[in-house]
Design a protein around this motif. Structure first.
Motif, PDB file in Angstrom:
ATOM      1  N   LYS A 361      -7.822 108.341 120.134  1.00  0.00           N
ATOM      2  CA  LYS A 361      -6.290 109.067 119.840  1.00  0.00           C
ATOM      3  C   LYS A 361      -5.783 109.526 119.942  1.00  0.00           C
ATOM      4  N   LYS A 362      -4.563 109.940 120.456  1.00  0.00           N
ATOM      5  CA  LYS A 362      -3.865 110.911 121.556  1.00  0.00           C
ATOM      6  C   LYS A 362      -3.464 111.924 120.078  1.00  0.00           C
ATOM      7  N   THR A 363      -3.725 113.660 120.800  1.00  0.00           N
ATOM      8  CA  THR A 363      -3.001 114.455 120.924  1.00  0.00           C
ATOM      9  C   THR A 363      -3.066 115.755 121.553  1.00  0.00           C
ATOM     10  N   ASP A 364      -1.711 115.940 120.932  1.00  0.00           N
ATOM     11  CA  ASP A 364      -1.563 117.272 122.772  1.00  0.00           C
ATOM     12  C   ASP A 364      -1.757 116.819 123.818  1.00  0.00           C
ATOM     13  N   GLY A 365      -1.346 115.952 124.606  1.00  0.00           N
ATOM     14  CA  GLY A 365      -2.461 116.031 126.099  1.00  0.00           C
ATOM     15  C   GLY A 365      -3.879 115.710 126.518  1.00  0.00           C
ATOM     16  N   ASN A 366      -3.899 115.510 125.095  1.00  0.00           N
ATOM     17  CA  ASN A 366      -6.105 115.292 124.928  1.00  0.00           C
ATOM     18  C   ASN A 366      -6.437 114.279 124.369  1.00  0.00           C
ATOM     19  N   SER A 425     -22.293 102.103 115.794  1.00  0.00           N
ATOM     20  CA  SER A 425     -22.585 104.471 116.115  1.00  0.00           C
ATOM     21  C   SER A 425     -21.415 104.935 116.752  1.00  0.00           C
ATOM     22  N   VAL A 426     -20.757 105.427 116.666  1.00  0.00           N
ATOM     23  CA  VAL A 426     -19.575 105.779 117.273  1.00  0.00           C
ATOM     24  C   VAL A 426     -19.745 107.138 118.464  1.00  0.00           C
ATOM     25  N   ILE A 427     -19.550 107.062 119.132  1.00  0.00           N
ATOM     26  CA  ILE A 427     -19.546 107.701 120.725  1.00  0.00           C
ATOM     27  C   ILE A 427     -18.455 109.032 120.606  1.00  0.00           C
ATOM     28  N   VAL A 428     -17.863 109.792 120.242  1.00  0.00           N
ATOM     29  CA  VAL A 428     -16.537 110.325 121.076  1.00  0.00           C
ATOM     30  C   VAL A 428     -16.402 111.018 122.320  1.00  0.00           C
ATOM     31  N   LEU A 429     -15.752 110.181 123.535  1.00  0.00           N
ATOM     32  CA  LEU A 429     -14.978 110.256 124.021  1.00  0.00           C
ATOM     33  C   LEU A 429     -14.333 111.395 124.630  1.00  0.00           C
ATOM     34  N   GLU A 430     -14.565 112.067 125.331  1.00  0.00           N
ATOM     35  CA  GLU A 430     -12.569 113.448 125.282  1.00  0.00           C
ATOM     36  C   GLU A 430     -12.898 113.914 126.757  1.00  0.00           C
ATOM     37  N   LEU A 431     -11.561 113.025 126.967  1.00  0.00           N
ATOM     38  CA  LEU A 431     -11.261 113.175 128.408  1.00  0.00           C
ATOM     39  C   LEU A 431     -10.688 114.016 128.384  1.00  0.00           C
ATOM     40  N   ALA A 432     -10.231 114.304 130.025  1.00  0.00           N
ATOM     41  CA  ALA A 432      -9.810 115.187 130.711  1.00  0.00           C
ATOM     42  C   ALA A 432      -8.206 114.988 130.723  1.00  0.00           C
ATOM     43  N   ASP A 433      -8.060 113.755 130.876  1.00  0.00           N
ATOM     44  CA  ASP A 433      -6.676 113.155 131.557  1.00  0.00           C
ATOM     45  C   ASP A 433      -6.251 112.143 130.624  1.00  0.00           C
ATOM     46  N   ALA A 434      -5.278 111.687 131.375  1.00  0.00           N
ATOM     47  CA  ALA A 434      -4.981 110.185 130.070  1.00  0.00           C
ATOM     48  C   ALA A 434      -5.655 109.390 130.458  1.00  0.00           C
ATOM     49  N   PRO A 435      -5.530 108.197 129.540  1.00  0.00           N
ATOM     50  CA  PRO A 435      -6.767 107.583 130.142  1.00  0.00           C
ATOM     51  C   PRO A 435      -6.339 106.283 131.116  1.00  0.00           C
ATOM     52  N   ASP A 436      -6.848 106.136 132.203  1.00  0.00           N
ATOM     53  CA  ASP A 436      -6.480 105.671 133.601  1.00  0.00           C
ATOM     54  C   ASP A 436      -7.587 104.174 133.146  1.00  0.00           C
ATOM     55  N   ALA A 437      -6.301 102.590 132.406  1.00  0.00           N
ATOM     56  CA  ALA A 437      -7.795 101.528 132.843  1.00  0.00           C
ATOM     57  C   ALA A 437      -7.682 100.953 133.412  1.00  0.00           C
ATOM     58  N   ILE A 438      -8.927 100.209 133.853  1.00  0.00           N
ATOM     59  CA  ILE A 438      -9.122  99.658 134.986  1.00  0.00           C
ATOM     60  C   ILE A 438      -8.977  97.542 134.218  1.00  0.00           C
ATOM     61  N   GLU A 439      -8.046  96.975 134.499  1.00  0.00           N
ATOM     62  CA  GLU A 439      -8.343  95.625 134.726  1.00  0.00           C
ATOM     63  C   GLU A 439      -8.543  94.776 134.479  1.00  0.00           C
ATOM     64  N   PRO A 440      -9.146  94.036 133.605  1.00  0.00           N
ATOM     65  CA  PRO A 440     -10.097  92.779 133.899  1.00  0.00           C
ATOM     66  C   PRO A 440      -9.207  92.527 135.404  1.00  0.00           C
ATOM     67  N   LYS A 441     -10.190  91.173 136.116  1.00  0.00           N
ATOM     68  CA  LYS A 441      -9.865  90.715 136.701  1.00  0.00           C
ATOM     69  C   LYS A 441      -9.047  88.835 136.039  1.00  0.00           C
ATOM     70  N   PRO A 442      -8.317  88.727 136.624  1.00  0.00           N
ATOM     71  CA  PRO A 442      -8.225  87.332 135.757  1.00  0.00           C
ATOM     72  C   PRO A 442      -8.471  86.089 135.800  1.00  0.00           C
ATOM     73  N   PHE A 443      -8.419  85.269 134.878  1.00  0.00           N
ATOM     74  CA  PHE A 443      -9.579  84.178 134.965  1.00  0.00           C
ATOM     75  C   PHE A 443      -8.878  83.213 135.983  1.00  0.00           C
TER      76      PHE A 443
END
Ligand code: H79
Length: 576
Positions: A361-366, A425-443
């Motif tokens: 969930k992205k809201t107001d930069g959060n 079980s759901v854990i909420v992870l609040e990020l300070a910045d926009a998520p910067d995903a690590i792409e997996p190494k392609p097959f």
């Protein structure tokens, strides 16, 4: 064919749709129109018809496959099938209870079969006496009762309507077994039945949020256009699926029974699936999905930005099997505490994780990432993002915090204590910045430059996820009966070479496919091996790859020469 279009416009004129222009004037953007649907994520599908009377059995014999196909599977003549209507008397049906159950399960919308392929109308059709009011002892318009109740309880309501097939009308598609039927043109069917019924469903039942078409067999452009025209003219905010006609995308893509393996490219999509094996009620169907499977499907679809339309099958008494009710209530109990991690969420920014699923969930930069942890026993879980810091807490109890640590593979969350939820079980992870995903190494290639494709990772070009698919018991690609369906794998090449390609196939008749890679195509004759489980190696030939990069190897049936084959163990070996 112009006739059809003019019929459609005539209907609209006849009904004097003053509202049509008004609605046009108020037209909203597609995004606004789709908003409630995307936010909802979870809906109830209902397959209910007079097929719930035989419930999978004809003349004492079980008929294969889904119960709503019994007329076709049993080759039941129209006159004989109509007798099931006389036995349809669901006196225990209570719309309030039904809608209440959908609500309790956390579902936000309901789609019900107004007419399936059998041609029986579950509403008081004005043009066709083969309907629930006129042809059954029950005599109540169950669609009206549900529509009214959904409006009362705040559940969006929609109709499923099989527009091309109709096994009871002599102009409908599909019935080739009733020899008494005097065929008429398909135009006659559309004009006498499909179009007026769709019109009635969109006029007399209040706000219709969804129109769910099915099996667009041999639909001409004229028919598609006229049906589409009536639908949107009468209910401008309506959402329709991609099954009206072959070249008609609708508002959302549909997947039937099988979850897409990776996030579909389409912005809006929905997986529909029965809670047990059959869509319609079968008395011998005990194959209910577990609560865990249902919660996984819901989280999985949400994590890929899609909706989950879960089907239930009322009996001819109007009730659900107790196990179905139990399953829905269990999902509802989880939703009651955790629905924030489902409703109004967006797809995960990351690739798949092995411990569960991620919604966002992205809201107001959060940005909040919801970590759906199915494998609490893992002790710690890694979220494949480069973000250095985040606050992690339990969704159901914000004071329960978890330690996080940034590392090579991503941000690790240290789990502690017993699993707060038995399943998810759901854990909420609040990020300070926009998520910067690590792409997996392609097959891609192993240390010897060989590409050994994982059969289970095959991807398909098929209809709505039906047809050709992975068969886990034989570890092969199977059910490949349709010569228009294709099988492919994507992969990366770091060390270019000329590759020798082989595969294993099995089949009971000679067949032929073409294999395409990097602009080169080889056509390969496939000899019958005698049995679908008896695999023989086939030499596909040599392909040259000169540049490192991403590639796709595609297997296409040769049309006209295709007979079903099972396929596995595709290997590309560099030629020395
Ligand atoms: O309404 C449900 C199905 O009845 C309908 N779509 C869902 C939502 C559907 N109609 N056709 N199909 C799905 C695909 C065709 C399946 C078939 Fe068969 C394979 C028709 C004949 C072979 C499955 C097996 C149904 C009957 C036998």
């Amino acid at each position: 064919m112009k006739k059809l279009l003019s019929i459609a416009s005539m209907l609209i004129v006849l009904l004097n749709l003053g509202g049509f222009n008004k609605a046009k004037a108020q037209q909203i953007s597609d995004e606004e129109r789709m908003e409630w649907w995307t936010d909802a994520r979870f809906g109830m599908f209902i397959h209910w018809g007079i097929y719930s009377v035989p419930a999978g059995f004809y003349k004492g014999e079980p008929q294969k496959n889904s119960a709503e196909w019994i007329m076709n599977r049993g080759q039941i003549p129209v006159a004989e099938y109509a007798k099931f209507a006389e036995l349809f008397n669901p006196t225990l049906f209570d719309a309030k209870e039904f809608v209440g159950l959908a609500k309790e399960a956390g579902m936000k919308y309901m789609v019900i079969t107004a007419k399936h392929h059998d041609g029986f109308a579950m509403f008081h059709s004005k043009c066709n006496p083969f309907n629930v009011v006129d042809a059954t002892p029950f005599g109540r318009d169950v669609m009206k009762e549900l529509a009214d109740e959904c409006a009362k309880q705040g559940i969006k309501f929609g109709f499923y309507y099989s527009q091309a097939q109709d096994w009871s009308h002599p102009g409908g598609m599909g019935n080739n077994w009733d020899k008494i039927m005097q065929r008429v043109s398909s135009d006659a069917y559309v004009m006498e039945k499909a179009l007026p019924e769709v019109n009635q469903l969109l006029s007399d039942y209040g706000d219709i949020a969804i129109f769910w078409w099915d099996t667009p067999r041999a639909m001409t452009k004229e028919v598609v256009d006229s049906l589409y025209h009536v639908t949107t003219a009468l209910q401008p905010a309506i959402i329709t699926n991609d099954r009206l006609g072959d070249d008609y995308p609708g508002d959302h893509k549909t997947y039937e029974r099988h979850m897409p393996k990776k996030k579909p490219e389409d912005k809006y999509w929905e997986l529909c699936q029965p809670v047990s094996s059959s869509w319609g009620y079968r008395s011998d169907d005990q194959n209910f999905q577990s609560v865990e499977a249902l919660l996984r499907n819901l989280a999985d679809a949400s994590s890929m930005g899609g909706n989950y339309l879960l089907n239930v099958s009322p009996t001819c008494l109007g009730t659900l099997a107790p196990t179905a009710v139990e399953r829905l209530k269990a999902v509802g109990a989880w939703m009651k505490k955790n629905s924030e991690a489902i409703y109004e969420t967006q797809a995960s920014p990351c690739s798949r994780v092995d411990w569960g699923y991620i919604t966002m969930k992205k809201t107001d930069g959060n940005t909040k990432l919801y970590l759906h942890v199915f494998d609490w026993e893992a002790g710690k879980i890694t979220v494949p993002i480069r973000n250095k810091s985040a606050k992690a807490s339990l969704l159901t109890n914000g004071s329960k915090k978890f330690k996080t640590k940034a590392g090579e593979e991503g941000l690790t969350v240290q789990l502690s204590g017993d699993a707060p939820d038995e399943i998810n079980s759901v854990i909420v992870l609040e990020l300070a910045d926009a998520p910067d995903a690590i792409e997996p190494k392609p097959f891609g290639q192993d240390e010897n430059g060989v590409v050994a494709f994982i059969t289970e990772s095959a991807e398909f070009e098929n209809m709505h996820g039906l047809g050709v698919k992975y068969n886990s018991s034989k570890d092969c690609v199977g059910s490949w009966t349709n010569e228009h369906e294709r099988v492919y794998w994507t992969f990366a090449i770091e060390k270019p070479a000329t590759f020798h390609v082989t595969a294993k196939t099995a089949g009971v008749a000679d067949s032929e496919f073409a294999v395409e890679l990097n602009g080169q195509t080889k056509t390969v004759k496939l000899n019958a091996t005698g049995d679908y489980g008896d695999f023989k190696t086939v030499e596909i030939g040599k392909f040259e790859i000169k540049e490192p990069g991403n590639y796709k190897i595609i297997f296409k049936p040769v049309q006209g020469n295709w007979q079903p084959v099972n396929l596995k163990d595709v290997v590309m070996t560099p030629v020395k």
